[in-house]
Structures are given as C-alpha cells and as structure tokens.
Write an enzyme that holds these catalytic residues in place. Structure first.
Site, PDB file in Angstrom:
ATOM      1  N   GLN A  41     -30.924 -33.483 -23.159  1.00  0.00           N
ATOM      2  CA  GLN A  41     -29.674 -33.266 -22.418  1.00  0.00           C
ATOM      3  C   GLN A  41     -29.481 -34.359 -21.375  1.00  0.00           C
ATOM      4  O   GLN A  41     -28.371 -34.874 -21.210  1.00  0.00           O
ATOM      5  CB  GLN A  41     -29.687 -31.888 -21.758  1.00  0.00           C
ATOM      6  N   ASP A  57     -37.257 -25.089 -28.246  1.00  0.00           N
ATOM      7  CA  ASP A  57     -36.571 -23.787 -28.244  1.00  0.00           C
ATOM      8  C   ASP A  57     -37.293 -22.750 -29.114  1.00  0.00           C
ATOM      9  O   ASP A  57     -36.857 -21.599 -29.189  1.00  0.00           O
ATOM     10  CB  ASP A  57     -35.128 -23.962 -28.731  1.00  0.00           C
ATOM     11  N   GLY A  59     -26.354 -24.630 -20.891  1.00  0.00           N
ATOM     12  CA  GLY A  59     -26.886 -25.810 -20.214  1.00  0.00           C
ATOM     13  C   GLY A  59     -26.459 -27.098 -20.900  1.00  0.00           C
ATOM     14  O   GLY A  59     -26.202 -28.111 -20.239  1.00  0.00           O
ATOM     15  N   ARG A  89     -32.758 -16.220 -26.946  1.00  0.00           N
ATOM     16  CA  ARG A  89     -33.937 -16.415 -27.798  1.00  0.00           C
ATOM     17  C   ARG A  89     -35.030 -15.389 -27.504  1.00  0.00           C
ATOM     18  O   ARG A  89     -35.808 -15.037 -28.395  1.00  0.00           O
ATOM     19  CB  ARG A  89     -34.457 -17.845 -27.667  1.00  0.00           C
ATOM     20  N   LYS A 122     -35.490 -22.912 -18.850  1.00  0.00           N
ATOM     21  CA  LYS A 122     -34.535 -22.642 -19.936  1.00  0.00           C
ATOM     22  C   LYS A 122     -33.609 -21.494 -19.508  1.00  0.00           C
ATOM     23  O   LYS A 122     -33.493 -21.209 -18.320  1.00  0.00           O
ATOM     24  CB  LYS A 122     -35.295 -22.330 -21.226  1.00  0.00           C
TER      25      LYS A 122
HETATM   26  C1  S3P Z   1     -30.652 -29.508 -26.203  1.00  0.00           C
HETATM   27  C2  S3P Z   1     -31.803 -29.991 -25.636  1.00  0.00           C
HETATM   28  C3  S3P Z   1     -32.898 -29.118 -25.184  1.00  0.00           C
HETATM   29  C4  S3P Z   1     -32.806 -27.728 -25.792  1.00  0.00           C
HETATM   30  C5  S3P Z   1     -31.412 -27.161 -25.733  1.00  0.00           C
HETATM   31  C6  S3P Z   1     -30.439 -28.065 -26.476  1.00  0.00           C
HETATM   32  C7  S3P Z   1     -29.588 -30.461 -26.583  1.00  0.00           C
HETATM   33  O1  S3P Z   1     -32.834 -28.996 -23.766  1.00  0.00           O
HETATM   34  O2  S3P Z   1     -33.692 -26.849 -25.132  1.00  0.00           O
HETATM   35  O3  S3P Z   1     -31.357 -25.874 -26.315  1.00  0.00           O
HETATM   36  O4  S3P Z   1     -28.650 -30.069 -27.302  1.00  0.00           O
HETATM   37  O5  S3P Z   1     -29.676 -31.628 -26.172  1.00  0.00           O
HETATM   38  P1  S3P Z   1     -33.536 -30.079 -22.789  1.00  0.00           P
HETATM   39  O6  S3P Z   1     -32.813 -31.362 -22.922  1.00  0.00           O
HETATM   40  O7  S3P Z   1     -33.381 -29.476 -21.413  1.00  0.00           O
HETATM   41  O8  S3P Z   1     -34.962 -30.141 -23.225  1.00  0.00           O
END
Ligand code: S3P
Length: 455
Positions: free
Chosen positions: A183, A333, A108, A408, A360
């Site tokens: 993100q 996480d 993601g 995870r 997730k």
């Molecule tokens: C991440 C942000 C988180 C996290 C992911 C990594 C990042 O996601 O869960 O494993 O590297 O910016 P979200 O932005 O959807 O909360």
C-alpha cells in the site's frame, strides 16, 4: 460524476453467525474478484483518458468505497446490467476536488492509495472511515507524500479523520520503504505519476506488485531493477494513460477460505476456478503444500498481466511447519486462516515475523491467538511470532469469537467451526461483505453448515 450501485448478492445481517461440522464439502466454485486488483483498476482507470472496461470487479464494500471516491474526484464509474464496470477517466492530473468528506469505510487500501493519487493533485480532500480504519496508522504514507510536497492535518499518530492538501508543484523522490507494504509502495508510485521526472521506491522485501503490473497494462513504463538492499521501482511522471480492458482474477485471499475448509473437513474436495496466482500472493499455497496438503493447480494462464489458474484442495493429513518471516509479505492476509488450519495439523506450526498483523483491520496477532485459545487450541505468541500446536485431531471448538470489524477473523473462525468438535460462533458476520460478498451462500452451496441471524 456518477457511481451506479450494483445489484449485490444479499448483504449479510449484522449479528452472530455459527458454523458447525457436517458432511464433506464438495464442488467447483468461483470466488469474487481480487480486492487489490479491483481497487487499482478503478483508480488507474480513473486517471486514464477514455473508457476502461472492468470484468469481474469485486463488488465488496471496500472496492465500492473506492468507486464512490473516484466518482467524487470527478471520474465516472458505472456498473452495466451485464455486471461489467466502465470507468471514464480524467487523465493524469485531472482529478477534481471532492465536495464532501471521503468515507473509506473499512478499507485501508482505498485510503492509502487514494492519498497517493491526491498528493500530487491540486486539491484538498478530507478522509474518514469506520472505527477500525480510524485506528490504523497512516503516518507510513504521510511521510513520503509530505516529501513529495503534499500537506496533511491528521489526528495523533497520523490517524484519520485527516485532511490532505495536494501539491501543484510536486518533487519526485527516491524512497526506501521502512515497512514491507504494497500500500505504501503503491501510494508513492501513484503520486509519482503526476510529478515531473522519476519517482523511485526501493523495497527490501518483495510485496505484491499489482500496481506495477496494472500500470504496465495501461501502457505506463515501470522500471524494476535490483539495487543495493533490494529492488528499485521507478515511474516517470506525467505519462499519457489511455483506458484499457481489465479482467480481474478471483481473489486468492478469498479462495483461501473454501480451500482451507476442504483440507480440514474429512472427505472434502473443492475446486476454485480462475484465481490469481501472482507469486507475490501464493505464500499460503506454498506453506500448505509443505504441511502435506493435497492442493493441485491446473489451467495456468495470464490475464491482464496477472497469472491465473484453478486450485483444487482435498482433505489431507497435515503436519506443523516453520513459516519463515520473509514469506510474510506473500501471505500477509492469510495468517488467520493458516492459524486455523495449523490447529488441525499434528505438531507445532511456528509463524515468524508477524508485526504487520497488529495493524490490519484488527490486531490480528492478538485476535487469532485469543480466538484459537477460545476454541481450545494450544497457542502462544512470542514477540512477533505465533505458535500453534495441534494433535492431528479436530480441536474442541465451542468458542465465541469477537470479530472487531475484521472480515478475515470472521471467515477464518467460521471455517474452524466447520471441522471442530463443537460449533464456533462469531459475534458479527456483517464485516465479511467488505471483501467476500456471497461467502455464506457459496460455502453453504459446498455443503457447509453456517447459521445466520434470522436463518
Ligand atoms: C494490500 C496490501 C496489504 C494487504 C491488504 C491489501 C494492497 O497491506 O494486507 O489487504 O492491495 O496493496 P499492506 O500494504 O499494509 O501490507
């Protein structure tokens, strides 16, 4: 235009893995590099001018997807025989159109941050991913990137596969995040780098700030100021970014598994050296300390703008606690492994405000509740809250866990098996390689009993 595949630790076979209780876990280890920081080093290195040298890059599948995508976008990313990665970037605005579909696998972070980079590049790109990633919501990045001027064609709900058409005439925006997501914040900031003028993201709750710290490390001015209802983060577009050296700290989200295992396996003591201790990532350590965990931090220092240190966990008697919703972004996480630890504590642990866990790599709220119940743990969900009740004694275990392509969930329930009364089996260990290559070898080196298909 090349990405040289690294010599990776042996990859895990597809199929079930089983963990069972044995003697104490002991030793000092290092875990692979931080996933979030590794993605950002490759991406920002890829739009810098000149050479970026990356030490300690995570060579998990998610990050290798980013490396391959940056190569498809015209940057060079190569691993030297010394394990050091070198990226030769194209400069801000210099990415080229990929000749084929970008397959982001399970990642993601790759998908959402790359959409940001591409939104303000004059090119068209097609994105897809594995069954897990194709289920995940992308409308959260699509909405702000459309305001900047990018166009999208997506499946229902903004889902992938999708096409993104970057704009040659971007509009800088001010955007208030509707969800606490690093993100989404990062996608907008990266898009803003190639827009004229100032692009601002306002976040109500602090989320991980690795993009802001990495941009500063590369010499980009990032303005952070309090504003009504939160914090405003602003980049001024079209900076000259020059290559830098980056040292990636160990991933605290990976360190969480051996540290948690040390807490629940009697007689254990495990040190994980050189992990990231960015305060936006340390919610788990704070929570475990409140539960009575014996966790000590030593050798604190700053590397490439990020706080780093060594963490030592020793087996502890734990009690249940309330984990407030506003702590969720700093440990988002870590809920699967916290829920496992809570099953060994005496009393109720209530984890509040976990709506984001549903989107997730799997629906982690449902997966954790179902998997704990399969291991004989008293667990309930109430709205977006998860409540785990323990007796202070090891739970029965004996569960068969469906991982649903979620690394995870796989690691958390293998840790459960190391201390439960009977072994725990996860249906597929393969997804662990997305974030923590070498997990099984490292845990076995500490004394863990984990069986894989084929031995
Ligand atoms: C991440 C942000 C988180 C996290 C992911 C990594 C990042 O996601 O869960 O494993 O590297 O910016 P979200 O932005 O959807 O909360």
């Amino acid at each position: 235009m090349t990405v040289i595949s690294p010599a990776q630790p042996s990859s895990l076979p597809t199929g079930p893995a089983r963990a069972r209780a044995g003697g104490p876990l002991n030793g000092t280890i290092a875990v692979p590099g931080d996933k979030s920081i590794s993605h950002r080093a490759l991406m920002i290195g890829g739009i810098a001018v000149g050479e970026t040298v990356i030490h300690g890059l995570l060579e998990g599948e998610d990050v290798l997807r980013t490396a391959a995508a940056m190569a498809a976008l015209g940057a060079e990313a190569a691993r030297g025989p010394d394990g050091v990665w070198r990226v030769y970037g194209r400069g801000v605005g210099g990415l080229v159109e990929p000749a084929d579909i970008l397959d982001l696998g399970n990642s993601g972070t790759s998908a959402r941050l790359l959409m940001g980079l591409i939104a303000t590049s004059s090119l068209t790109a097609f994105f897809t991913g594995d069954a897990s990633l194709r289920r995940r919501p992308m409308a959260r990045v699509r909405a702000p990137l459309e305001q900047i001027g990018a166009r999208f064609v997506t499946r229902e709900g903004g889902r992938m596969p999708l096409a993104i058409i970057g704009t040659a005439a971007p509009t800088p925006i001010v955007y208030r995040l509707p969800v606490a997501s690093a993100q989404v914040k990062s996608a907008i900031l990266l898009a803003g780098l190639n827009a004229p003028g100032k692009t601002t993201v306002i976040e109500a709750a602090p989320t991980r700030d690795h993009t802001e710290l990495m941009l500063r490390h590369f010499g980009v001015a990032v303005d952070v100021a309090p504003t009504e209802g939160g914090t405003a983060i602003t980049v001024t577009g079209q900076p000259e970014i020059t290559g830098r050296t980056v040292r990636v700290p160990g991933d605290p989200s990976s360190a969480a598994f051996p540290l948690a295992a040390a807490l629940i396996v009697p007689g254990s003591r495990v040190t994980v050296r050189g992990i990231g201790l960015n305060p936006r990532r340390t919610g788990l350590i704070e929570t475990l300390a409140e539960m009575g965990a014996d966790i000590a931090i030593a050798n604190q220092r700053v590397e490439a703008g990020e706080p780093v240190g060594d963490a030592t966990a020793s087996a502890s008697r734990l009690v249940g606690v309330e984990v407030p919703a506003d702590r969720a972004p700093s440990m988002i996480d870590e809920y699967p492994i916290l829920a496992v630890v809570a099953a060994f504590a005496r009393g109720r642990t209530t984890m509040r405000g976990l709506a984001e866990l549903r989107v997730k790599e799997s629906d982690r709220l449902t997966a954790v509740a179902r998997s704990l119940a399969a291991c004989g743990v008293a667990v309930e969900t109430a709205g977006d809250d998860l409540i785990v009740s323990g007796t202070g004694e090891p739970p029965p275990g004996d569960g068969a866990i469906a991982t649903n392509l979620d690394h995870r969930i796989a690691m958390a329930f293998l840790v459960m098996g190391l201390a439960a009364r009977k072994p725990v089996t996860v249906d597929d260990a393969r997804p662990i390689d997305t974030s923590f290559p070498g997990f099984v070898e490292l845990m076995r080196g500490l004394g863990a009993r984990i069986d894989l298909p084929g031995g």
